[in-house]
Design an enzyme around this catalytic site. Sequence first.
Site, PDB file in Angstrom:
ATOM      1  N   ASP A  89      95.236  39.867  27.512  1.00  0.00           N
ATOM      2  CA  ASP A  89      94.717  40.267  28.818  1.00  0.00           C
ATOM      3  C   ASP A  89      94.145  41.674  28.697  1.00  0.00           C
ATOM      4  O   ASP A  89      94.103  42.243  27.609  1.00  0.00           O
ATOM      5  CB  ASP A  89      95.838  40.228  29.875  1.00  0.00           C
ATOM      6  CG  ASP A  89      96.912  41.292  29.637  1.00  0.00           C
ATOM      7  OD1 ASP A  89      96.824  42.048  28.641  1.00  0.00           O
ATOM      8  OD2 ASP A  89      97.834  41.371  30.468  1.00  0.00           O
TER       9      ASP A  89
ATOM     10  N   ASP B  58      94.643  45.469  30.636  1.00  0.00           N
ATOM     11  CA  ASP B  58      95.530  46.164  31.573  1.00  0.00           C
ATOM     12  C   ASP B  58      94.924  47.502  32.006  1.00  0.00           C
ATOM     13  O   ASP B  58      94.413  48.243  31.164  1.00  0.00           O
ATOM     14  CB  ASP B  58      96.883  46.434  30.895  1.00  0.00           C
ATOM     15  CG  ASP B  58      97.486  45.195  30.246  1.00  0.00           C
ATOM     16  OD1 ASP B  58      98.061  44.376  30.978  1.00  0.00           O
ATOM     17  OD2 ASP B  58      97.354  45.035  29.007  1.00  0.00           O
TER      18      ASP B  58
ATOM     19  N   ASP C 145      95.410  42.726  34.370  1.00  0.00           N
ATOM     20  CA  ASP C 145      96.521  43.317  35.113  1.00  0.00           C
ATOM     21  C   ASP C 145      96.090  44.668  35.656  1.00  0.00           C
ATOM     22  O   ASP C 145      95.579  45.501  34.902  1.00  0.00           O
ATOM     23  CB  ASP C 145      97.742  43.537  34.193  1.00  0.00           C
ATOM     24  CG  ASP C 145      98.510  42.251  33.936  1.00  0.00           C
ATOM     25  OD1 ASP C 145      98.304  41.272  34.686  1.00  0.00           O
ATOM     26  OD2 ASP C 145      99.308  42.224  32.978  1.00  0.00           O
TER      27      ASP C 145
HETATM   28  N1  CTP Z   1     104.853  45.614  31.262  1.00  0.00           N
HETATM   29  C1  CTP Z   1     105.745  46.084  32.182  1.00  0.00           C
HETATM   30  N2  CTP Z   1     106.279  45.269  33.129  1.00  0.00           N
HETATM   31  C2  CTP Z   1     105.913  43.984  33.188  1.00  0.00           C
HETATM   32  C3  CTP Z   1     104.988  43.476  32.262  1.00  0.00           C
HETATM   33  C4  CTP Z   1     104.469  44.324  31.297  1.00  0.00           C
HETATM   34  O1  CTP Z   1     106.060  47.257  32.136  1.00  0.00           O
HETATM   35  N3  CTP Z   1     106.449  43.212  34.107  1.00  0.00           N
HETATM   36  C5  CTP Z   1     104.314  46.515  30.257  1.00  0.00           C
HETATM   37  C6  CTP Z   1     104.770  46.128  28.869  1.00  0.00           C
HETATM   38  O2  CTP Z   1     105.964  46.765  28.532  1.00  0.00           O
HETATM   39  C7  CTP Z   1     103.639  46.608  28.025  1.00  0.00           C
HETATM   40  C8  CTP Z   1     102.434  46.659  28.939  1.00  0.00           C
HETATM   41  O3  CTP Z   1     102.928  46.432  30.229  1.00  0.00           O
HETATM   42  O4  CTP Z   1     103.902  47.919  27.601  1.00  0.00           O
HETATM   43  C9  CTP Z   1     101.386  45.681  28.560  1.00  0.00           C
HETATM   44  O5  CTP Z   1     101.899  44.367  28.591  1.00  0.00           O
HETATM   45  P1  CTP Z   1     101.092  43.142  28.040  1.00  0.00           P
HETATM   46  O6  CTP Z   1      99.743  43.089  28.618  1.00  0.00           O
HETATM   47  O7  CTP Z   1     101.947  41.942  28.250  1.00  0.00           O
HETATM   48  O8  CTP Z   1     101.095  43.414  26.467  1.00  0.00           O
HETATM   49  P2  CTP Z   1     100.030  44.121  25.523  1.00  0.00           P
HETATM   50  O9  CTP Z   1     100.790  45.060  24.693  1.00  0.00           O
HETATM   51  O10 CTP Z   1      98.888  44.659  26.306  1.00  0.00           O
HETATM   52  O11 CTP Z   1      99.578  42.939  24.599  1.00  0.00           O
HETATM   53  P3  CTP Z   1      98.244  42.043  24.733  1.00  0.00           P
HETATM   54  O12 CTP Z   1      97.229  42.806  23.968  1.00  0.00           O
HETATM   55  O13 CTP Z   1      98.552  40.734  24.131  1.00  0.00           O
HETATM   56  O14 CTP Z   1      97.929  41.949  26.182  1.00  0.00           O
HETATM   57 MN    MN Z   2      97.834  43.501  27.639  1.00  0.00          MN
HETATM   58 MN    MN Z   3      99.406  42.711  30.745  1.00  0.00          MN
END
Ligand code: CTP
Ligand code: MN
Ligand code: MN
Length: 495
Positions: free
Chosen positions: A335, A337, A419
Amino acid sequence: MIPLKRRKVVPSGAGNTGNTGSEESSPNKFPQVILFLLERKMGASRRAFLSQLGRKKGLQVEEMFSERVTHVICENISGDEVVAWLESGVGGRGRSSAHLLDVSWFTESMRAGRPVEVLDRHRLQCLLRQQQMREAEVVGFSAPSYACQRRTTLDNHNAILTDALSLLAENAELSGEDGRGVAFRRATAVLKGLPEPVTAVTQLVGLPCLGGHSLRVVKEVLESGASSEVEATKQSERFKALKVLTAIFGVGVKTAERWMREGIHDLQQLRDSGRTLDRSQRAGLQHYDDLNQPVTRPEADAVAAIVEEALAAVLPGATTTLIGGFRRGKLTGHDVDFLLTHPEEGREVGLMTKVVSWLETQGFLLYQKTTRNSYLEAEDGPARPSSNMDRFDRCLSIFKLPVEVKGEGLNPWRAVRVDLVVSPISQFAFALLGWTGSKLFERELRRWAGHEKAMSLSSHALYDKTQSRYLRASSEEEIFAYLGLEYIPPSERNA
Ligand code: CTP
Ligand code: MN
Ligand code: MN
């Protein structure tokens, strides 16, 4: 040993004049070169003859091995034997950087009338020593225990090992065994941080977080190229079904397991079952392929441009920061963020609603679910450290991202998970640190804060239990400093 009567003993301190004191010697012409001829295997008489020859040519030849010696001349002897003899200290103590040379260097120098350049062919081979050094290099990976004490870049030298352990972590998580999942994640992170490929499991002795199970898997992969447990897991129907079903946005392990008990193992069976899905699951199923295709960096930048346009339209001065994996330098993600804020405290209130409705009006959203901020420092802060992780205004969404059409009949857009999080500027540093990840890095930061510092860290605040007060910070660097940790930049938080 040379019989006493023939031995010329150089008094210590002699030779400062650049001369050994021998009556046959010419003045020392080459002050940077000080020879020592090893009697062992060469023999005393030949040594005496060669020494005299050298001195005649103006070379300085020492009788005793010492710190001053730069070139050790040997004949009929292996390098390893010479090293052993020198290390025994029998003939005196010298510098370890002295050249260990075959007599051919000496005879060539005699012919040339000067010390010739030292070439590889002149050097004695120390096979045993080389092997010992290689073996010494083999042992000795070390690392501190918490991932937040280590620098983990995306440069993973042990992908075949970490892939295997990640899969076991994933399987544990999909089986509701979170403790085991974390243990495998920690082991994976330690290996990700190693500076070189592991070649033998013995190199891992003493590293933290590598339990017996992980080490067994590593050993098997190193020895046979694959782990039987990993291969069996990959083939297992249960694992395959859980992966396919939880890859639907909006479907967690609990739901997937319920469906599996009811005989649903793939997307077709799910569609055929006529099961009622909630709004997120319907969107997840509808955009399944798009959402399971990694988001690229250019796509992330395109989403960022849209978010910026939204901010400019609804609250000029508000800012957006790329967080999550892309902030850590990843080239793809599941995703994108973003962390939104406004430099004036309080101006961010209501921002999420405005941004979402702008995006909706512009037709950029296929799905969104916004949750309202409920974080209250006084009530929730220190007492409930883990439950305040997602108490910002937060929006889980699916963007309809316009894309260049590469063929006829293809969609002019693709679905991308986005997100959005809004934080007040006073909590921005904590939110930035908490949402940059990786997930394991965050978990380890909180574990470090709690266990080592008696502090409670969340994406909102840092609470010092010893002083019973909140610690304010306006940058990530300050938070690391409060925690007594070296600052680790985002690109090195890929644990
Ligand atoms: N996070 C959080 N609370 C949540 C979901 C996520 O604090 N309910 C934080 C996670 O700890 C992470 C960040 O949001 O540090 C990003 O999460 P995510 O998008 O799931 O992971 P990525 O590291 O961005 O991996 P990807 O590249 O696959 O998206
Ligand atoms: Mn992410
Ligand atoms: Mn995310």
